[in-house]
Design a protein around this motif. Structure first.
Motif, PDB file in Angstrom:
ATOM      1  N   SER A 187       0.810  -1.216   0.000  1.00 16.13           N
ATOM      2  CA  SER A 187       0.000   0.000   0.000  1.00 16.13           C
ATOM      3  C   SER A 187       0.847   1.271   0.000  1.00 16.13           C
ATOM      4  O   SER A 187       0.307   2.372  -0.049  1.00 16.13           O
ATOM      5  CB  SER A 187      -0.914   0.013   1.231  1.00 16.13           C
ATOM      6  OG  SER A 187      -0.142  -0.022   2.418  1.00 16.13           O
ATOM      7  N   THR A 188       2.169   1.137   0.033  1.00 14.69           N
ATOM      8  CA  THR A 188       3.051   2.295   0.150  1.00 14.69           C
ATOM      9  C   THR A 188       3.294   3.015  -1.173  1.00 14.69           C
ATOM     10  O   THR A 188       3.837   4.115  -1.184  1.00 14.69           O
ATOM     11  CB  THR A 188       4.400   1.874   0.743  1.00 14.69           C
ATOM     12  OG1 THR A 188       4.866   0.701   0.054  1.00 14.69           O
ATOM     13  CG2 THR A 188       4.265   1.554   2.229  1.00 14.69           C
TER      14      THR A 188
ATOM     15  N   ASP B 140       5.025  -0.565  -5.623  1.00 15.35           N
ATOM     16  CA  ASP B 140       5.706  -1.251  -4.522  1.00 15.35           C
ATOM     17  C   ASP B 140       5.227  -2.697  -4.404  1.00 15.35           C
ATOM     18  O   ASP B 140       4.020  -2.951  -4.239  1.00 15.35           O
ATOM     19  CB  ASP B 140       5.448  -0.524  -3.200  1.00 15.35           C
ATOM     20  CG  ASP B 140       6.232   0.768  -3.092  1.00 15.35           C
ATOM     21  OD1 ASP B 140       7.100   1.002  -3.953  1.00 15.35           O
ATOM     22  OD2 ASP B 140       5.977   1.547  -2.157  1.00 15.35           O
TER      23      ASP B 140
ATOM     24  N   LEU C 187       5.616  -1.123   6.953  1.00 20.37           N
ATOM     25  CA  LEU C 187       5.209  -0.243   5.855  1.00 20.37           C
ATOM     26  C   LEU C 187       5.237   1.217   6.286  1.00 20.37           C
ATOM     27  O   LEU C 187       5.617   2.095   5.504  1.00 20.37           O
ATOM     28  CB  LEU C 187       3.810  -0.627   5.361  1.00 20.37           C
ATOM     29  CG  LEU C 187       3.673  -2.017   4.737  1.00 20.37           C
ATOM     30  CD1 LEU C 187       2.264  -2.220   4.209  1.00 20.37           C
ATOM     31  CD2 LEU C 187       4.691  -2.235   3.632  1.00 20.37           C
ATOM     32  N   LYS C 188       4.849   1.473   7.528  1.00 22.90           N
ATOM     33  CA  LYS C 188       4.925   2.840   8.051  1.00 22.90           C
ATOM     34  C   LYS C 188       6.375   3.308   8.081  1.00 22.90           C
ATOM     35  O   LYS C 188       6.700   4.427   7.673  1.00 22.90           O
ATOM     36  CB  LYS C 188       4.325   2.899   9.453  1.00 22.90           C
ATOM     37  CG  LYS C 188       4.335   4.292  10.061  1.00 22.90           C
ATOM     38  CD  LYS C 188       3.706   4.295  11.446  1.00 22.90           C
ATOM     39  CE  LYS C 188       3.733   5.689  12.060  1.00 22.90           C
ATOM     40  NZ  LYS C 188       3.146   5.701  13.423  1.00 22.90           N
TER      41      LYS C 188
ATOM     42  N   SER D  95       7.634   4.091   4.458  1.00 23.41           N
ATOM     43  CA  SER D  95       7.181   5.389   3.938  1.00 23.41           C
ATOM     44  C   SER D  95       7.898   6.546   4.624  1.00 23.41           C
ATOM     45  O   SER D  95       8.377   7.475   3.972  1.00 23.41           O
ATOM     46  CB  SER D  95       5.669   5.537   4.128  1.00 23.41           C
ATOM     47  OG  SER D  95       4.970   4.612   3.330  1.00 23.41           O
TER      48      SER D  95
ATOM     49  N   SER E 105      12.344   5.575  11.034  1.00 20.42           N
ATOM     50  CA  SER E 105      12.178   4.234  10.483  1.00 20.42           C
ATOM     51  C   SER E 105      12.988   3.221  11.279  1.00 20.42           C
ATOM     52  O   SER E 105      14.142   3.475  11.621  1.00 20.42           O
ATOM     53  CB  SER E 105      12.623   4.205   9.013  1.00 20.42           C
ATOM     54  OG  SER E 105      12.602   2.870   8.525  1.00 20.42           O
TER      55      SER E 105
END
Length: 229
Positions: free
Chosen positions: A59-60, A64, A161-162, A165, A196
């Motif tokens: 979903s990034t 991807d 995923l967070k 991003s 990250s």
């Protein structure tokens, strides 16, 4: 044959956050290590059809994709099933149906609702609760454009995923603020990102493979530069 040059460790730790995910790699990271992208795509497709690995839409970003060995993905499903078993969750037989009749027969990154029900029914009588259980376990996500279509997904990947991003934005912002929008690779690899939990090398391979960054030979070694629009 292409080789997976780098993967996420099975457990990522940052502060009090622990994410248990089987190793995977981004397609962009493979692109950063192999010059011929067509070769990468061709061999990934071959390995996918042979049931060696699976590809997951993330979903990034629109392009991807994560790549995981099939055996590792099956282990991930088993781990989720056992966790729910300890919670005395009902309908856990759907995980075996999912592994035996869906994963091995449907190799694409997505599947329609009716096809999913049809394949699951090879294992037993399917209820909507079974599909909800797979969604809640993180094995399926509904497509925004068509709610009757699902993406196959990797459980427990949300925090990663967070970090992906946020790490991308932080690294690009850092380089863009430098006078020449560049930095020696050796020095950059030693830096740590605040936003990250992922290794700097992970983000560098990703952004080099996606074309946002490039490397040039400098007097003292490779230099990472921002690619101008």
């Amino acid at each position: 044959m292409i080789h997976v040059p780098y993967c996420i460790e099975q457990v990522l730790c940052r502060q009090n956050m622990r994410v248990s995910v089987q190793p995977f790699i981004l397609r962009s990271q493979l692109y950063s290590s192999v010059k011929d992208r067509t070769q990468v795509d061709r061999e990934l497709e071959s390995l996918r059809r042979e049931g060696v690995l699976r590809t997951f839409k993330l979903s990034t970003g629109q392009d991807d994709h994560a790549i995981m060995f099939l055996d590792d993905y099956l282990s991930q499903i088993e781990r989720v099933s056992k966790r729910l078993e300890t919670q005395k969750q009902e309908g856990l037989s759907v995980f075996e149906w999912f592994k035996e009749h869906v994963i091995h027969l449907k190799l694409d990154p997505s599947i329609g609702h009716e096809e999913l029900r049809s394949l699951l029914s090879l294992g037993g009588k399917v209820k909507e609760e079974h599909i909800s259980l797979l969604i809640n376990a993180g094995l399926l996500t509904r497509q925004l454009i068509d709610p009757n279509m699902y993406w196959f997904a990797i459980p427990n990947i949300g925090s990663i995923l967070k970090g992906l991003s946020q790490g991308r934005k932080e690294l690009m912002s850092f380089l863009n603020r430098r006078k020449y929008k560049e930095m020696p690779m050796a020095a950059l690899e030693k830096k740590r990102l605040r936003l990250s939990p992922l290794d700097m090398r992970f983000h560098l391979r990703d952004l080099l493979g996606s074309g946002h960054l490039k490397t040039v030979e400098g007097p003292t070694g490779l230099v990472v530069k921002v690619v101008k629009d």
